[in-house]
Write a protein that holds these residues in place. Sequence first.
Motif, PDB file in Angstrom:
ATOM      1  N   LEU A   1       0.820  -1.210   0.000  1.00  0.00           N
ATOM      2  CA  LEU A   1       0.000   0.000   0.000  1.00  0.00           C
ATOM      3  C   LEU A   1       0.856   1.264   0.000  1.00  0.00           C
ATOM      4  O   LEU A   1       0.510   2.253  -0.651  1.00  0.00           O
ATOM      5  CB  LEU A   1      -0.931  -0.009   1.209  1.00  0.00           C
ATOM      6  CG  LEU A   1      -2.038  -1.077   1.189  1.00  0.00           C
ATOM      7  CD1 LEU A   1      -2.732  -1.150   2.538  1.00  0.00           C
ATOM      8  CD2 LEU A   1      -3.038  -0.786   0.093  1.00  0.00           C
ATOM      9  N   VAL A   2       1.969   1.257   0.740  1.00  0.00           N
ATOM     10  CA  VAL A   2       2.873   2.415   0.734  1.00  0.00           C
ATOM     11  C   VAL A   2       3.412   2.660  -0.668  1.00  0.00           C
ATOM     12  O   VAL A   2       3.489   3.802  -1.139  1.00  0.00           O
ATOM     13  CB  VAL A   2       4.030   2.221   1.733  1.00  0.00           C
ATOM     14  CG1 VAL A   2       5.124   3.276   1.514  1.00  0.00           C
ATOM     15  CG2 VAL A   2       3.523   2.307   3.167  1.00  0.00           C
ATOM     16  N   ALA A   3       3.769   1.590  -1.362  1.00  0.00           N
ATOM     17  CA  ALA A   3       4.307   1.735  -2.721  1.00  0.00           C
ATOM     18  C   ALA A   3       3.281   2.319  -3.670  1.00  0.00           C
ATOM     19  O   ALA A   3       3.638   2.920  -4.692  1.00  0.00           O
ATOM     20  CB  ALA A   3       4.782   0.374  -3.235  1.00  0.00           C
ATOM     21  N   ASP A   4       1.998   2.187  -3.331  1.00  0.00           N
ATOM     22  CA  ASP A   4       0.927   2.639  -4.216  1.00  0.00           C
ATOM     23  C   ASP A   4       0.371   3.999  -3.826  1.00  0.00           C
ATOM     24  O   ASP A   4      -0.601   4.468  -4.395  1.00  0.00           O
ATOM     25  CB  ASP A   4      -0.215   1.600  -4.212  1.00  0.00           C
ATOM     26  CG  ASP A   4      -1.190   1.828  -5.357  1.00  0.00           C
ATOM     27  OD1 ASP A   4      -0.746   2.155  -6.475  1.00  0.00           O
ATOM     28  OD2 ASP A   4      -2.411   1.696  -5.139  1.00  0.00           O
ATOM     29  N   THR A   5       0.967   4.652  -2.811  1.00  0.00           N
ATOM     30  CA  THR A   5       0.460   5.963  -2.405  1.00  0.00           C
ATOM     31  C   THR A   5       0.905   7.030  -3.384  1.00  0.00           C
ATOM     32  O   THR A   5       1.942   6.916  -4.032  1.00  0.00           O
ATOM     33  CB  THR A   5       0.935   6.340  -0.990  1.00  0.00           C
ATOM     34  OG1 THR A   5       2.368   6.323  -0.958  1.00  0.00           O
ATOM     35  CG2 THR A   5       0.382   5.396   0.048  1.00  0.00           C
ATOM     36  N   GLY A   6       0.114   8.092  -3.491  1.00  0.00           N
ATOM     37  CA  GLY A   6       0.447   9.188  -4.392  1.00  0.00           C
ATOM     38  C   GLY A   6      -0.757  10.073  -4.612  1.00  0.00           C
ATOM     39  O   GLY A   6      -1.854   9.793  -4.134  1.00  0.00           O
ATOM     40  N   PRO A   7      -0.597  11.174  -5.343  1.00  0.00           N
ATOM     41  CA  PRO A   7      -1.669  12.154  -5.515  1.00  0.00           C
ATOM     42  C   PRO A   7      -2.940  11.569  -6.097  1.00  0.00           C
ATOM     43  O   PRO A   7      -4.028  12.061  -5.811  1.00  0.00           O
ATOM     44  CB  PRO A   7      -1.058  13.188  -6.469  1.00  0.00           C
ATOM     45  CG  PRO A   7       0.415  13.036  -6.315  1.00  0.00           C
ATOM     46  CD  PRO A   7       0.648  11.588  -6.017  1.00  0.00           C
ATOM     47  N   SER A   8      -2.840  10.523  -6.925  1.00  0.00           N
ATOM     48  CA  SER A   8      -4.025  10.002  -7.595  1.00  0.00           C
ATOM     49  C   SER A   8      -4.697   8.887  -6.827  1.00  0.00           C
ATOM     50  O   SER A   8      -5.733   8.387  -7.253  1.00  0.00           O
ATOM     51  CB  SER A   8      -3.638   9.495  -8.991  1.00  0.00           C
ATOM     52  OG  SER A   8      -2.756   8.406  -8.885  1.00  0.00           O
ATOM     53  N   THR A   9      -4.146   8.446  -5.715  1.00  0.00           N
ATOM     54  CA  THR A   9      -4.694   7.271  -5.040  1.00  0.00           C
ATOM     55  C   THR A   9      -5.662   7.606  -3.928  1.00  0.00           C
ATOM     56  O   THR A   9      -6.403   6.739  -3.486  1.00  0.00           O
ATOM     57  CB  THR A   9      -3.553   6.419  -4.458  1.00  0.00           C
ATOM     58  OG1 THR A   9      -2.757   7.232  -3.590  1.00  0.00           O
ATOM     59  CG2 THR A   9      -2.671   5.862  -5.552  1.00  0.00           C
ATOM     60  N   GLY A  10      -5.703   8.819  -3.449  1.00  0.00           N
ATOM     61  CA  GLY A  10      -6.640   9.144  -2.390  1.00  0.00           C
ATOM     62  C   GLY A  10      -6.153  10.300  -1.530  1.00  0.00           C
ATOM     63  O   GLY A  10      -5.111  10.896  -1.788  1.00  0.00           O
ATOM     64  N   PRO A  11      -6.925  10.612  -0.479  1.00  0.00           N
ATOM     65  CA  PRO A  11      -6.582  11.751   0.387  1.00  0.00           C
ATOM     66  C   PRO A  11      -5.255  11.546   1.109  1.00  0.00           C
ATOM     67  O   PRO A  11      -4.835  10.417   1.374  1.00  0.00           O
ATOM     68  CB  PRO A  11      -7.751  11.784   1.381  1.00  0.00           C
ATOM     69  CG  PRO A  11      -8.843  11.001   0.746  1.00  0.00           C
ATOM     70  CD  PRO A  11      -8.172   9.970  -0.094  1.00  0.00           C
ATOM     71  N   ARG A  12      -4.607  12.655   1.481  1.00  0.00           N
ATOM     72  CA  ARG A  12      -3.330  12.583   2.191  1.00  0.00           C
ATOM     73  C   ARG A  12      -3.493  11.938   3.568  1.00  0.00           C
ATOM     74  O   ARG A  12      -2.565  11.288   4.058  1.00  0.00           O
ATOM     75  CB  ARG A  12      -2.742  13.991   2.333  1.00  0.00           C
ATOM     76  CG  ARG A  12      -2.189  14.551   1.032  1.00  0.00           C
ATOM     77  CD  ARG A  12      -1.731  15.982   1.199  1.00  0.00           C
ATOM     78  NE  ARG A  12      -0.648  16.125   2.146  1.00  0.00           N
ATOM     79  CZ  ARG A  12       0.639  15.894   1.867  1.00  0.00           C
ATOM     80  NH1 ARG A  12       0.980  15.474   0.657  1.00  0.00           N
ATOM     81  NH2 ARG A  12       1.568  16.068   2.770  1.00  0.00           N
ATOM     82  N   THR A  13      -4.663  12.109   4.183  1.00  0.00           N
ATOM     83  CA  THR A  13      -4.877  11.460   5.474  1.00  0.00           C
ATOM     84  C   THR A  13      -4.834   9.944   5.331  1.00  0.00           C
ATOM     85  O   THR A  13      -4.341   9.251   6.227  1.00  0.00           O
ATOM     86  CB  THR A  13      -6.226  11.890   6.073  1.00  0.00           C
ATOM     87  OG1 THR A  13      -7.213  11.941   5.036  1.00  0.00           O
ATOM     88  CG2 THR A  13      -6.127  13.245   6.727  1.00  0.00           C
ATOM     89  N   THR A  14      -5.358   9.423   4.231  1.00  0.00           N
ATOM     90  CA  THR A  14      -5.306   7.974   4.015  1.00  0.00           C
ATOM     91  C   THR A  14      -3.866   7.529   3.801  1.00  0.00           C
ATOM     92  O   THR A  14      -3.444   6.481   4.311  1.00  0.00           O
ATOM     93  CB  THR A  14      -6.174   7.575   2.809  1.00  0.00           C
ATOM     94  OG1 THR A  14      -7.519   8.019   3.038  1.00  0.00           O
ATOM     95  CG2 THR A  14      -6.174   6.071   2.616  1.00  0.00           C
ATOM     96  N   ASP A  15      -3.091   8.315   3.058  1.00  0.00           N
ATOM     97  CA  ASP A  15      -1.673   7.985   2.878  1.00  0.00           C
ATOM     98  C   ASP A  15      -0.944   7.991   4.223  1.00  0.00           C
ATOM     99  O   ASP A  15      -0.104   7.128   4.494  1.00  0.00           O
ATOM    100  CB  ASP A  15      -1.014   8.994   1.932  1.00  0.00           C
ATOM    101  CG  ASP A  15      -1.435   8.800   0.483  1.00  0.00           C
ATOM    102  OD1 ASP A  15      -2.074   7.776   0.186  1.00  0.00           O
ATOM    103  OD2 ASP A  15      -1.131   9.673  -0.346  1.00  0.00           O
ATOM    104  N   ALA A  16      -1.268   8.972   5.079  1.00  0.00           N
ATOM    105  CA  ALA A  16      -0.641   9.035   6.408  1.00  0.00           C
ATOM    106  C   ALA A  16      -1.015   7.814   7.238  1.00  0.00           C
ATOM    107  O   ALA A  16      -0.180   7.266   7.963  1.00  0.00           O
ATOM    108  CB  ALA A  16      -1.052  10.315   7.120  1.00  0.00           C
ATOM    109  N   LYS A  17      -2.256   7.398   7.150  1.00  0.00           N
ATOM    110  CA  LYS A  17      -2.706   6.210   7.883  1.00  0.00           C
ATOM    111  C   LYS A  17      -1.940   4.975   7.422  1.00  0.00           C
ATOM    112  O   LYS A  17      -1.489   4.162   8.233  1.00  0.00           O
ATOM    113  CB  LYS A  17      -4.204   6.008   7.678  1.00  0.00           C
ATOM    114  CG  LYS A  17      -4.737   4.721   8.311  1.00  0.00           C
ATOM    115  CD  LYS A  17      -6.222   4.586   8.085  1.00  0.00           C
ATOM    116  CE  LYS A  17      -6.711   3.236   8.594  1.00  0.00           C
ATOM    117  NZ  LYS A  17      -6.460   3.049  10.038  1.00  0.00           N
TER     118      LYS A  17
END
Length: 517
Positions: free
Chosen positions: A80-96
């Motif tokens: 999931l970390v490898a798939d984080t980025g501007p197009s994948t969802g909100p920044r809060t979800t990336d932080a989670k």
Amino acid sequence: MENLPAVVSPYGAYAGLGLHIHDLTIRGHHGETLIAADAAEGALRILGDGRTYRVSRLGRMYALSALGRPDEALRIGEELVADTGPSTGPRTTDAKILADTARMLIQVGRMDEGLHYVARAMAMLDVVPRKSLRYFSAMASLADAAREAELFELAEVAMLQAINAFEEPNDIYRSGAELQYAEFLLEWALRLEQVQREEEAAVILGKSVTILTYWSDRGTDAPIGEALLALGYAKQGRLTAAQELVDEHLMPMRAGGHNHETRALHMAHGLVLRAAGDLRAARREFLAGDELCVLPAQRLNFQFELAVTAAMQSPGEASSTMLGALHAHIRMLWQLRLDRRTMLHQSYKRVELEAARKSADRQATSDALTGLGNRRMFDSRMSSMSGAGALLLIDVDRFKAINDEFSHGVGDRVLGEIAAVLRAHCRHDEVAIRFGGDEFALFLSTGELESRQVAERIRQVILSRDWSTIAPGLRVTLSMGLATCRPGETGDDLYTRADANLYAAKRGGRNRLAAAA
């Protein structure tokens, strides 16, 4: 299947599937979580709902961790970390995701990496809105990661911020957060007791029991809350109340494979038996709980109770020496927390410096009006083209006439609207550029057919938009030239072909895509 209704949601079109899994995890129904995730994830792939799929994967990661399968949980986190980025969802979800993966890294002994992920999550959460379900969930994950590293002070701050993200006391997410907070407080109290800071331990234990009692009295469906309450009562010396909860829950929890809850109940039962003088039976309960431990911190709690019991069973120099050695070992581990706090502070500073550098880079390569890349970024991308992907050049038809008839302010708004559409059609590895006036470019990572489809979608969105909301009588269309990379082709050659196609689209009457050359 394509006629299924889809509710618009920041979590994804089919958010109910993911939130159901999340709710099961919050309540501690980890086996059911895995079953629900198995059913949901295949459907979500077919439906193309990537955001809800991520929520489901997060729920699966939580369940695997709680069931003592940290390596499997970590693999999901890293995916999931490898798939984080501007197009994948909100920044809060990336932080989670970062915080959850940090907890897994810490669990498997990769402390440096885990703390760096914690720092990255903290930096993201410093700048997001604080009154939302997403913020609550991310802060709760950050607290869990800090707790795993025994950074109890940071964990408490994060948990209180998570709890304060909701106003209603009966909200399921608030109850989940408060139960998580109570569990963390109980762990903190146990550790303080082990380093012989009994007064502090008693205060923190009291806070935990108060929270657990509050939600138990309201009939909250959370097996872990009842198990923790039994342990809290036992530590406070409320033996009858603790035994009642043990009698009610221990055997069903053990039979159901709920190891997390069963560990707490075994410890509670052992404490009750030891207080009653049945030291042999108490030792048996502590050993039963120890067998269910998967993490060093869990095992340390049972080893401590076993050492205290052994000292009571066989008083003398040998048992006192053993218990003293264990106290010394735990105090040494407690002091290591200071090193971790220093490591986290240094990681956070590095994250801040990296963010500042990236911000400076973005400003140097960003167009001030639209926020897209500028000519400098365009030249950089052109020089790195490697025979894959496509280049789409875009001109706003008769843009000078728009400025002359409606004003330059209207023209700027048109450019901003077009930029938003281009940005929305970019995948995480694609870039939109405004490199002069009304000229745009889109670097696509797809082949010719899909690139044509993307270009046509953009053209149709701009054509069908109601531009009269900006200025009555305003109409905007685009001319586009597309060229797909050829093996061994230079960036200059690719640009020449795309530019030729753009002029072909203009000569052909504008409001069209040309991709023939």
